[in-house]
Design a protein around this motif. Sequence first.
Motif, short mmCIF file in Angstrom:
data_model
loop_
_atom_site.label_atom_id
_atom_site.label_comp_id
_atom_site.label_asym_id
_atom_site.label_seq_id
_atom_site.Cartn_x
_atom_site.Cartn_y
_atom_site.Cartn_z
N SER A 32 0.76 -1.29 -0.07
CA SER A 32 -0.10 -0.06 0.14
C SER A 32 0.88 1.36 0.11
N TYR A 33 0.24 2.23 -0.43
CA TYR A 33 1.02 3.40 -0.30
C TYR A 33 0.22 4.78 0.28
N CYS A 34 1.13 5.64 0.95
CA CYS A 34 0.40 6.95 1.80
C CYS A 34 1.10 8.07 1.30
N VAL A 35 0.13 9.28 0.82
CA VAL A 35 0.82 10.24 0.61
C VAL A 35 0.29 11.27 1.56
N THR A 36 1.31 12.44 1.55
CA THR A 36 1.11 13.56 2.41
C THR A 36 1.11 14.99 2.02
N PRO A 37 -0.12 15.29 1.10
CA PRO A 37 -0.10 16.38 0.30
C PRO A 37 -0.16 17.79 1.29
#
Length: 241
Positions: A32-37
């Motif tokens: 899975s992947y997480c982003v932090t915009p």
Amino acid sequence: MKISIMGVAFDNVTMAQALERARALIQAPGASYCVTPNSEIVYEAMHDESLLELLNAADLVLPDGAGVVMASKILKTPLKEKVAGVDFAANLIAYMAEKDLSLYLLGAKPGIAELAAEKMKEKNPALRIAGIQDGYFKDEAAVIEKINAAAPDVLFVCLGAPKQEHFMRAHQKELNVRLMAGLGGSLDSFAGTVKRAPKWMIRMNLEWFYRLLKQPSRFVRMLRLPKFLFAVIRSKGKGGK
């Protein structure tokens, strides 16, 4: 629950809920992947459909920045709180050390990730660092091979946006990891080569101003924040989100 801010679908979570979600993703099969915009990245995504798609395809989208939270209030769809990527990472590291999970660090200038790893282990001696690779590479296939050989539970991808989002999405099916997190310049923060704002400034959502004082060269980048908020206000006037 998702809340759309100028097209980016953020998870409406507190820090505790974000960590709970991350723990569940680590236990789930596949990568899975997480982003932090932050507001700068959202502003870029407003003008770059490929970046918008990368952000919205993530398994966890965290609001990293006061500007995003402010925009959610302007749009009358308030997010619960800011979930800064570096703080999320620090909390995740503590959990990983407790559960004997391994971490791979990818990104930053040569030597920075090594220093960051030392600082991480000073605070969390039980943390297992599976491997380190700086961000100055050309052969992505070789990097993928190194990461897969190390087989870490979690991969911090600190290549800056949108490069880190492209990397995670492009190699999601190849990588032998459970969770990837795109964390921009967080390794510099962990290493201590870039100082964070005093806690009182962070509480007052003035961390951006502190960074500008320390790095005046960021001024042009910082102009995206008022442009972003103006676009939000204009969108609100048109009844959009």
